[in-house]
Design an enzyme around this catalytic site. Structure first.
Site, PDB file in Angstrom:
ATOM      1  N   TRP A 336       0.816  -1.215   0.000  1.00 25.74           N
ATOM      2  CA  TRP A 336       0.000   0.000   0.000  1.00 25.74           C
ATOM      3  C   TRP A 336       0.852   1.267   0.000  1.00 25.74           C
ATOM      4  CZ3 TRP A 336       1.366   2.986   4.038  1.00 25.74           C
ATOM      5  CH2 TRP A 336       1.939   2.347   5.150  1.00 25.74           C
ATOM      6  N   GLU A 434      10.782  -8.474  -2.723  1.00 25.19           N
ATOM      7  CA  GLU A 434      11.433  -7.418  -1.940  1.00 25.19           C
ATOM      8  C   GLU A 434      10.697  -7.374  -0.613  1.00 25.19           C
ATOM      9  OE1 GLU A 434      11.687  -4.349   0.244  1.00 25.19           O
ATOM     10  OE2 GLU A 434      10.320  -3.603  -1.306  1.00 25.19           O
ATOM     11  N   CYS A 468      10.175   1.069   2.386  1.00 28.78           N
ATOM     12  CA  CYS A 468      11.173   0.034   2.657  1.00 28.78           C
ATOM     13  C   CYS A 468      12.582   0.594   2.696  1.00 28.78           C
ATOM     14  CB  CYS A 468      11.063  -1.088   1.625  1.00 28.78           C
ATOM     15  SG  CYS A 468      11.276  -0.534  -0.079  1.00 28.78           S
ATOM     16  N   GLU A 567      12.276  -3.834  12.128  1.00 28.76           N
ATOM     17  CA  GLU A 567      11.869  -2.759  11.220  1.00 28.76           C
ATOM     18  C   GLU A 567      10.535  -2.198  11.704  1.00 28.76           C
ATOM     19  OE1 GLU A 567      10.918  -2.009   6.460  1.00 28.76           O
ATOM     20  OE2 GLU A 567      10.776  -4.022   7.316  1.00 28.76           O
TER      21      GLU A 567
END
Length: 669
Positions: A336, A434, A468, A567
């Protein structure tokens, strides 16, 4: 439904397992929400724990063989975290082996409760949760597994387990969806219900039942109901793509690029409206969203055609030849956070190289995906060549499982990567993935401290850190650490925090209140492990009603702490000190991911940085955030699988080599 909550092995020893996914805090947070919801509804609750007696040594045989002691009575590891500790009146059942049903007391507790449905949470999904679910199924219970309240230290095995259980014995759903089902399945009325799929130009309507709703990150209002394409709709999309592909493959490669160019122009002309929709639907600041649309157009224009040397048979020997041919139908699963750039960066090369596509966007990006599909149709992309199926993880898994899908390109979470890896390995089809980054910038002597701080701040906090490539960590030479920290706080304060519809905004909201709360909880847990936590923006943005969290700088946590190793995917930057460059390299590379790494200054160390950094993208005097449209892009270590996107990676992934022994000349030519 007469549900009972069954918590399995949520004990400190099991939660401390190395390699646990998701991170322990996320498992505990999900289980805590589920437990609180069950208590609020007055549901019966059973805590199932492993209990070992040190004196009698009643460990499982494989624990004895491994010399492993866990969950010994009287030790901290035997206990649950405080948020999950049993309360008076809640049953506690002890077990020795895998299944909770190995303890006769569980059957008695279930009988007393009169339950017909078990809701499971705990660890490990591939072990004790799996065994318990199968035994519950054998006893005739309906079984729900809270997908955001289970974890495993063997995540690939967990992905296999989920597929196995979902096809037989259990239903997986998020905590909120399970609680909603317990309440009767009522959900707020959405502003609109999107089609579950758009296949060969025709919409497949969503079923009449209620679907989860998506709220705008900026103000919390309901935008649309999120449908899920069922197995028939997914199969229809894949079949339509397979039927459309042969004619497209026969189109001359230069001619395949014409509708891509028209689509690029269409995007550019609609950049303002698309950017506004991104701001509303996913909270992306409009200035950054417009830049994404322009970049998506650039990606379409740079999509490769087969190199002239590979578009026809090439001789390799006296009677042997080779060529590249398209893969066939490619399933594209996109996130998204870059709802235009990432999918079109995949769709462009897939089509240019002769493939067809079935695209599964993230739920929050469903409305944007349908807009892009309409633009693709108006640009002249042939009917059926690109189809969209909407839904969550179940739809993505169904698409990857389809016998008509020949390859998968995915950008998403680590959990999505494990699921895709398991499916594609079992089907033996190519996978390009990814899977996020925990990116570090090293800041060393010779760097312009103010400029470096400004670049890192923008890379860390732009779009609330929801990309990312965001700068998650800065490893700073001890000698300049304090100066950099001061400059970083000033640069962060200078960023505009507020409504994503304001063109001046740099930092908008997170995707959802749940995402905001998850990141805020991670910061709160880090407080006891850091020198200090700095939030240069005070309070909330003016008139804020959405999922806002202030840009946060976490100074000096230990290298093994959760805030370093996980993360966060939010507006959080970790500052780490390094005494020398070897320590800086160790800290920068001391996480499982390897997507992007950067070096500011340190010219005398640049060669070592380039040689020793294990990441797919390296940068000098630039923040980790962002990527060139023409350069290869892909992660190393836990950040990626398969060839990188773009550049030579596109031809490598979207085509495969075929060899011929004999004359390739058509008969009569």
């Amino acid at each position: 439904m007469r549900p009972l909550l069954l918590l399995v092995d949520l004990q400190n020893d099991f939660l401390a397992a190395p390699g646990l996914e998701p991170a322990v805090a996320e498992i505990v947070g999900g289980a805590s929400r589920l437990l609180s919801g069950a208590r609020a509804r007055g549901l019966p609750i059973v805590h199932v724990i492993t209990a070992i007696d040190a004196s009698g040594d009643d460990r499982m045989p494989h624990w004895k063989a491994l010399g492993r002691w866990r969950c010994v009575r009287g030790t901290p590891g035997h206990s649950a975290p405080p948020d999950l500790a049993p309360r008076d009146g809640e049953a506690v059942v002890e077990k020795k082996f895998f299944s909770a049903f190995g303890a006769p007391a569980l059957d008695r507790a279930l009988g007393a409760a009169g339950a017909d449905t078990l809701v499971l949470a705990g660890v490990h999904l591939h072990g004790c949760v799996r065994a318990t679910a199968l035994d519950a199924y054998q006893r005739g219970f309906a079984v729900w597994v809270a997908e955001d309240a289970v974890g495993s230290d063997d995540p690939l095995h967990a992905a296999v387990t989920r597929r196995y259980l979902e096809g037989r014995a259990a239903r997986f759903a998020a905590v909120e969806a399970i609680l909603n089902a317990i309440d009767g399945g009522a959900s707020p009325v959405a502003a609109s219900v999107l089609p579950a799929a758009v296949v060969a130009g025709a919409s497949v309507p969503a079923p009449a039942e209620s679907w989860p709703v998506h709220r705008s990150p900026r103000d919390g209002r309901i935008l649309f109901a999120i449908p899920a394409a069922d197995a028939d709709a997914v199969d229809g999309a894949a079949r339509a793509a397979a039927a459309a592909r042969p004619a497209w493959e026969r189109v001359r490669p230069p001619d395949r690029r014409l509708p891509l160019e028209r689509l690029a122009k269409c995007l550019e002309s609609a950049s303002s409206s698309l950017a506004r929709q991104m701001a509303v639907d996913v909270g992306k600041p409009v200035a950054e969203a417009e830049a994404e649309v322009r970049r998506a157009a650039e990606l379409l224009r740079s999509a490769p055609a087969p190199p002239a040397a590979e578009a026809r048979w090439q001789r390799r020997g006296a009677e042997t030849f080779w060529r590249r041919v398209p893969l066939g139908v490619v399933a594209i699963v996109s996130p998204w956070n870059n709802p235009v750039g990432i999918p079109l960066g995949k769709i462009g090369p897939a089509l240019s190289l002769g493939n067809a596509v079935v695209w599964k966007p993230a739920p929050a990006a469903s409305r944007i995906a349908l807009e892009i599909l309409a633009a693709a149709s108006s640009a002249g992309i042939p009917e059926g060549l690109v189809n969209v199926v909407c839904g969550g993880g179940g739809t993505a898994r169904a698409l990857m499982e389809s016998e008509h899908v020949d390859a998968v390109s995915l950008s998403g979470s680590s959990a999505a990567g494990w699921a895709a890896q398991e499916i594609c390995a079992r089907r033996r089809i190519p996978l390009q993935a990814e899977l996020g980054g925990n990116n570090a910038a090293i800041v060393w002597e010779g760097a312009d401290v103010a400029a470096s701080a400004a670049a890192v701040a923008r890379g860390a906090f732009g779009f609330a850190g929801q990309r990312c490539t965001a700068n998650r960590r800065a490893v700073v030479q001890d000698r300049i650490f304090d100066r950099f920290a001061e400059a970083l706080a000033a640069a962060t304060a200078a960023l505009r925090w507020g409504d994503p519809l304001d063109p001046a905004t740099d930092v908008g909201p997170l995707l959802s209140v749940a995402a905001r709360d998850r990141v805020a909880a991670a910061v709160a847990r880090a407080e006891g492990e850091t020198e200090r936590i700095v939030t240069p923006h005070a309070g909330l943005p003016p008139d804020a009603a959405g999922a806002y969290l202030p840009p946060t700088i976490v100074v000096g946590p230990g290298p093994a702490s959760e805030i370093v190793q996980t993360e966060t995917f939010g507006p959080v930057l970790v500052l780490q000190r390094a005494r020398d460059f070897d320590e800086a390299l160790e800290l920068a590379g001391g996480v499982r991911q390897g997507l992007v790494a950067a070096l500011f200054g340190g010219r005398e160390h640049a060669a070592r940085f380039l040689e020793r950094t294990r990441a797919g993208v390296l940068k000098r005097d630039r923040t980790t955030a962002g990527a060139d449209a023409s350069a290869p892009f892909g992660g190393w270590k836990f950040s990626g699988l398969g060839p990188p996107e773009r550049g030579p990676g596109d031809v490598e992934f979207y085509t495969r080599i075929q060899a011929l022994y004999g004359d390739p000349t058509p008969e009569g030519a």
